[in-house]
Scaffold this motif. Structure first.
Motif, mmCIF file in Angstrom:
data_model
loop_
_atom_site.group_PDB
_atom_site.id
_atom_site.type_symbol
_atom_site.label_atom_id
_atom_site.label_comp_id
_atom_site.label_asym_id
_atom_site.label_seq_id
_atom_site.Cartn_x
_atom_site.Cartn_y
_atom_site.Cartn_z
ATOM 1 N N ALA A 55 0.847 -1.188 0.000
ATOM 2 C CA ALA A 55 0.000 0.000 0.000
ATOM 3 C C ALA A 55 0.882 1.237 0.000
ATOM 4 C CB ALA A 55 -0.923 0.009 1.219
ATOM 5 N N TYR A 56 0.349 2.336 -0.526
ATOM 6 C CA TYR A 56 1.074 3.599 -0.524
ATOM 7 C C TYR A 56 0.259 4.643 0.219
ATOM 8 C CZ TYR A 56 4.374 1.761 -3.916
ATOM 9 O OH TYR A 56 5.337 1.007 -4.539
ATOM 10 N N LEU A 57 0.949 5.393 1.078
ATOM 11 C CA LEU A 57 0.283 6.428 1.849
ATOM 12 C C LEU A 57 0.023 7.654 0.963
ATOM 13 C CD1 LEU A 57 2.331 6.258 5.180
ATOM 14 C CD2 LEU A 57 0.174 5.128 4.628
ATOM 15 N N PRO A 58 -1.176 8.240 1.061
ATOM 16 C CA PRO A 58 -1.515 9.399 0.225
ATOM 17 C C PRO A 58 -0.893 10.691 0.771
ATOM 18 C CG PRO A 58 -3.358 8.848 1.650
ATOM 19 C CD PRO A 58 -2.296 7.806 1.907
ATOM 20 N N ILE A 59 0.441 10.771 0.696
ATOM 21 C CA ILE A 59 1.145 11.967 1.156
ATOM 22 C C ILE A 59 2.030 12.471 0.030
ATOM 23 C CG2 ILE A 59 1.071 11.298 3.587
ATOM 24 C CD1 ILE A 59 3.892 10.302 3.344
ATOM 25 N N GLU A 60 2.665 13.621 0.255
ATOM 26 C CA GLU A 60 3.437 14.268 -0.810
ATOM 27 C C GLU A 60 4.546 13.377 -1.339
ATOM 28 O OE1 GLU A 60 6.132 18.311 -1.531
ATOM 29 O OE2 GLU A 60 5.116 17.956 0.393
ATOM 30 N N TYR A 61 5.334 12.790 -0.438
ATOM 31 C CA TYR A 61 6.400 11.893 -0.853
ATOM 32 C C TYR A 61 5.870 10.463 -0.907
ATOM 33 C CZ TYR A 61 9.350 15.891 0.147
ATOM 34 O OH TYR A 61 9.903 17.143 0.157
ATOM 35 N N LYS A 62 6.346 9.716 -1.876
ATOM 36 C CA LYS A 62 5.849 8.361 -2.090
ATOM 37 C C LYS A 62 6.370 7.437 -1.003
ATOM 38 C CE LYS A 62 5.147 4.948 -5.732
ATOM 39 N NZ LYS A 62 5.469 4.558 -7.121
ATOM 40 N N ALA A 95 7.682 -3.528 6.275
ATOM 41 C CA ALA A 95 8.714 -2.589 5.847
ATOM 42 C C ALA A 95 8.080 -1.311 5.315
ATOM 43 C CB ALA A 95 9.594 -3.214 4.769
ATOM 44 N N LEU A 96 8.771 -0.200 5.553
ATOM 45 C CA LEU A 96 8.420 1.100 4.986
ATOM 46 C C LEU A 96 9.434 1.435 3.907
ATOM 47 C CD1 LEU A 96 7.624 3.204 8.189
ATOM 48 C CD2 LEU A 96 5.968 2.266 6.575
ATOM 49 N N THR A 97 8.947 1.925 2.778
ATOM 50 C CA THR A 97 9.840 2.320 1.696
ATOM 51 C C THR A 97 9.501 3.734 1.238
ATOM 52 O OG1 THR A 97 8.366 1.410 0.005
ATOM 53 C CG2 THR A 97 10.070 -0.050 0.885
ATOM 54 N N THR A 98 10.488 4.421 0.701
ATOM 55 C CA THR A 98 10.239 5.757 0.170
ATOM 56 C C THR A 98 11.208 6.048 -0.960
ATOM 57 O OG1 THR A 98 9.990 8.107 0.719
ATOM 58 C CG2 THR A 98 11.795 6.922 1.776
ATOM 59 N N ASN A 99 10.775 6.888 -1.882
ATOM 60 C CA ASN A 99 11.609 7.377 -2.980
ATOM 61 C C ASN A 99 11.437 8.878 -3.081
ATOM 62 O OD1 ASN A 99 12.701 4.898 -4.653
ATOM 63 N ND2 ASN A 99 10.588 4.404 -4.071
ATOM 64 N N ILE A 100 12.526 9.602 -2.866
ATOM 65 C CA ILE A 100 12.503 11.066 -2.940
ATOM 66 C C ILE A 100 13.596 11.481 -3.926
ATOM 67 C CG2 ILE A 100 12.672 13.227 -1.662
ATOM 68 C CD1 ILE A 100 11.981 11.663 0.869
ATOM 69 N N GLY A 101 13.198 11.834 -5.126
ATOM 70 C CA GLY A 101 14.183 12.190 -6.136
ATOM 71 C C GLY A 101 15.080 11.010 -6.461
ATOM 72 N N GLU A 102 16.379 11.191 -6.279
ATOM 73 C CA GLU A 102 17.351 10.141 -6.576
ATOM 74 C C GLU A 102 17.623 9.234 -5.379
ATOM 75 O OE1 GLU A 102 18.092 10.033 -9.700
ATOM 76 O OE2 GLU A 102 16.992 11.918 -9.980
ATOM 77 N N ILE A 103 16.937 9.474 -4.278
ATOM 78 C CA ILE A 103 17.182 8.724 -3.044
ATOM 79 C C ILE A 103 16.067 7.704 -2.819
ATOM 80 C CG2 ILE A 103 17.375 8.898 -0.529
ATOM 81 C CD1 ILE A 103 18.519 11.693 -0.913
#
Length: 392
Positions: free
Chosen positions: A219-226, A259-267
């Motif tokens: 699932a993905y949280l509906p926030i600014e960052y994915k 697990a929590l995952t995130t992608n912010i730009g190149e990170i």
């Protein structure tokens, strides 16, 4: 006279065998070929033991031959060679090398597809959350798997396998053989919604596993960052007679991972926690089973069948440019009092990177440090691996 007759008979038989042969240009029409060529080099430096080098080369060749409308025959061959030698060339107590190994596996099956219905029959790959997903030695056996896409949100599946061979040793560590020569049957449901994607699988292994249920959710949280949330859960209940004969638990065994995952730009980043309960049993059939192989370090990446063991893990990645990525991964693995190795905790770190030269050719490398907290340091190991991989 006898020799002349024998020769004539052989010529006649040859003529019969090839009278209806298909010219090569016609035979290869519409035949799809894909696969992989891979070279891996390892340098192992175990604490208190002799270090050694290992070369592993692999080739996978998959031919898909159309034989009728919506029907193909698929041939898959996988070859593998391992060459290992000690740094100091000692003659005993070390890895052995045959230099030339045998075929890793070969599969041959029919594949049918029409109007949302897909089926494979024969000696087939068995791709599930609890079977090996190693590209060279995947879970495979003889039987049939079928799926039907009911609508855009749900696909149902069923399978029957007469024998299952695994590429990993996760199940053998708790009493299951490398080849499970029993009837394996089950059903599956794969679903997706606007908020959650997931899959649910049920397995029965005759006279071995009464039931094994595996669930994965994303699932993905509906926030600014994915930000994504991933959850795995497996409940495995062994057959009582099998459990008694192999000194395993008759109580169902639980394993979960979140697990929590995130992608912010190149990170990119991941933080997770996995836990396998105190019962000695089975939740996955192989070390490379996707639902268990979730820890991002290079060597100790699956605790699904371990006894009272947990892992806190994380991974941080950075995309240097469109072709180059680097990453750092770490875990702390804790063994509880029921494990029999309560003082044998693990701190493991992996640093690595990859470079994609073009769409088909890539290079990667990592250095892994595994530090076990016990009285004997023989488990500690530093490993370097380089890989060149070409896919087609």
């Amino acid at each position: 006279m006898l020799k002349k007759l024998s020769l004539a008979a052989l010529v006649a038989m040859g003529g019969m065998s090839f009278a209806n042969a298909t010219p090569l240009t016609e035979a290869i029409k519409n035949v799809d070929l894909n696969g992989m060529l891979r070279i891996r080099f390892y340098n192992e430096d175990p604490d208190g033991q002799h270090g050694y080098r290992r070369w592993r080369t692999n080739g996978i060749f998959i031919f898909k031959v159309p034989v009728a409308e919506n029907l193909k025959m698929v041939v898959r061959n996988s070859v593998q060679t391992n060459v290992s030698v000690h740094d100091d060339n000692i003659a005993s107590n070390g890895p052995t090398s045959n230099v030339d190994d045998t075929i890793a596996n070969n599969l041959l099956f029919m594949a049918y597809s029409k109007d949302g219905f897909n089926a494979i029959l024969g000696k087939i790959p068995v791709a599930t959350p609890v079977t090996s997903a190693d590209p060279v030695t995947p879970g495979h056996g003889a039987g049939a798997i079928a799926t039907y896409k009911i609508n855009d949100n749900f696909t149902a599946g069923a399978f029957f396998i007469d024998a299952l061979k695994q590429g990993g040793s996760e199940a053998t560590s708790v009493g299951l053989p490398a080849v499970i020569a029993h009837n394996i049957a089950g059903v599956a449901g794969i679903f997706n919604t606007d908020l959650v994607d997931g899959q649910l699988w049920y397995f029965n292994v005759n006279n071995v596993v009464d039931s094994l249920v595996a669930l994965s959710l994303d699932a993905y949280l509906p926030i600014e960052y994915k930000v994504g949330i991933h959850f795995d859960y497996v409940l495995g209940d062994l057959n009582n007679d099998f459990a008694s004969a192999n000194n395993l638990s008759k109580d169902p065994k639980n394993y979960f991972n979140v697990a929590l995952t995130t992608n912010i730009g190149e990170i990119s980043a991941k933080l997770g926690y996995a836990y396998s309960d105190k019962h000695r049993g089975v939740t996955v059939f192989a070390a490379d089973a996707p639902i268990g192989a979730v820890i991002p370090t290079a060597n100790n990446y699956n605790i699904a069948n371990k006894t009272e063991t947990s892992s806190i893990y994380g991974k941080f990645g950075y995309k240097v440019d469109p072709k180059t990525c680097v990453y750092l991964a770490a875990q702390y693995q804790n063994a509880g009092s029921k494990s029999g190795n309560s003082n044998n905790d693990l701190a493991e770190y992996t640093i690595g990177g990859s470079y994609k030269m073009n769409k088909k050719l890539s290079f990667s490398a990592y250095y892994d440090i595994a530090d076990w907290d016990d009285n004997a340091d023989y488990n500690d190991n530093n490993e370097f691996r380089f890989e060149a991989k070409y896919t087609f």
